[in-house]
Enzyme design. Structure first.
Site, PDB file in Angstrom:
ATOM      1  CD1 TRP A 107      -7.164   2.923 -11.871  1.00 46.28           C
ATOM      2  CD2 TRP A 107      -6.990   0.789 -12.528  1.00 46.28           C
ATOM      3  NE1 TRP A 107      -8.432   2.437 -12.061  1.00 46.28           N
ATOM      4  CE2 TRP A 107      -8.354   1.141 -12.461  1.00 46.28           C
ATOM      5  CE3 TRP A 107      -6.629  -0.495 -12.906  1.00 46.28           C
ATOM      6  CZ2 TRP A 107      -9.372   0.232 -12.770  1.00 46.28           C
ATOM      7  CZ3 TRP A 107      -7.633  -1.408 -13.211  1.00 46.28           C
ATOM      8  CH2 TRP A 107      -8.987  -1.038 -13.150  1.00 46.28           C
ATOM      9  CG  ASP A 177      -2.375   3.506 -17.219  1.00 39.25           C
ATOM     10  OD1 ASP A 177      -2.998   4.043 -18.150  1.00 39.25           O
ATOM     11  OD2 ASP A 177      -2.906   2.729 -16.407  1.00 39.25           O
ATOM     12  CE  LYS A 201     -10.732   5.197 -17.955  1.00 37.04           C
ATOM     13  NZ  LYS A 201     -11.633   4.689 -16.917  1.00 37.04           N
TER      14      LYS A 201
END
Length: 366
Positions: A107, A177, A201
């Site tokens: 990511w 992030d 999440k």
């Protein structure tokens, strides 16, 4: 409680009590005679909900007063491009402005590639050669003081590495992030210029993205940013410039209430460490299972592992599902297994998984 334990990486399992409350209120919220999905986002009831939701988030994370909290859409992936669009302003695309990146997994690599459309992506650290199994030492991060900001992914869901420290006193703003570990432990928000997180999440359902931004970073948006995605305009309008994801904000508010009732992030940090320790111990004391990540960088949220005999993979997943342990298949890019044990995963689920893993090894790999 549920009969199954869902280890999906995201959209992830939701707290059972939150789902029960939402089910109860689905047809009639706040005696409105309608669902929260059906009432105006500008009505006093929903505005009160949104304000309380923000207040609870501020309390849990101890967010300083000089930070704005935004409820946006587009997911974490959209922020890879929206952050430079909102922070670089007239410097965007001038060929000289750089943004520093710590590349610790899939990511953060994607974010650097996306960011390179708007500025020069300067990779300060890369764990690629090792296979993304570590994070840099906190005392060995050398940023370019002329860069616009430093971007990190604090938890890599695919590779299973996590930063367990805040990058303190960085000469440039730190952008993080935190999609997959926000609210799982305490952090020092004041060390960050901007924090963003997709909700799916630890916060709530997919469709909501939370952005926490220091006020001095507002007012820097490029003229090419659409109004609905302009941090400054959304901050000026309390995230109500356009219709926000109302049902997702409602569910987030329920999640935050439950976290507070459980003792906040101090207690969640203890519980998440306990769950992760239990699973890693099972892996490390096994001949069948393996986790490649350096011990100090092992994620408490997303735990990938492989089987020494990959021909057992399909059988492992089949039998796990028969034991009500679902969504354990690893990401397609790395294979193996992955157990996502976010806040909403009860410790009973981890106990059930580790018991199954030990039994499976005893039967097929003794």
């Amino acid at each position: 409680m549920r009969e199954t334990y869902n280890f999906c990486a995201g959209p992830a399992t939701m707290p059972y009590n939150v789902l029960k409350t939402a089910q109860k209120e689905l047809l009639d919220w706040e005696q409105q005679g309608a669902s929260v999905m059906e009432v105006s986002h500008r009505g006093k009831e929903f505005i009160a909900l949104a304000k309380e939701c923000e207040a609870d988030l501020r309390e849990l994370l101890n967010i300083p007063v000089n930070y704005k909290v935004l409820f946006l859409q587009g997911g974490g992936l959209a922020q890879f491009g929206l952050i430079p669009l909102n922070l670089l302003g007239d410097k965007m695309g001038d060929g000289k402005t750089t943004v520093d990146y710590l590349e610790t997994g899939v990511w953060s690599k994607k974010s650097a590639i996306e960011g390179s459309r708007y500025a020069v992506s300067n990779i300060v650290y890369s764990g690629k050669s090792e296979g993304y199994i570590n994070v840099p030492d906190k005392n060995a991060i050398n940023v370019n003081p002329e860069s616009a900001y430093l971007h990190i992914c604090s938890n890599e869901t695919i590779n299973g590495v996590e930063f367990f420290y805040d990058i303190k006193n960085c000469p440039i703003p730190v952008v993080a992030d935190m999609s997959s570990n926000i609210l799982s432990r305490r952090i020092d928000v004041s060390q960050y210029g901007l924090i963003y997180a997709g909700a799916q999440k630890n916060i709530g359902p997919a469709g909501l993205t939370v952005v926490i931004i220091r006020e001095d970073l507002l007012g820097k948006a490029s003229k090419f940013v659409p109004d609905a995605l302009n941090y400054t305009l959304q901050a000026e309008n309390d995230s109500m410039l356009n219709t926000p994801p109302t049902f997702a904000i409602y569910l987030m508010s329920l999640v935050l209430k439950e976290l507070k009732e459980k003792g906040g992030l101090v207690e969640m940090e203890k519980l998440n460490h306990k769950k992760a320790f239990m699973l890693y111990s099972t892996i490390d004391n096994s001949r069948l299972y393996r986790n490649p990540v350096h011990v100090d960088a092992r994620s408490n949220m997303t735990i990938p592992f492989t089987l020494a005999d990959p021909t057992l993979d399909a059988l492992f997943l089949k039998e796990a599902e028969a034991h009500n342990l679902i969504n354990l298949k690893g990401h397609r890019s790395v294979g193996g297994m992955r157990a996502s044990i976010y806040n909403a995963m009860p410790i009973e689920g981890v106990i059930a998984l580790t018991n199954f893993m030990k039994d499976f090894e005893a039967r097929y790999y003794s």
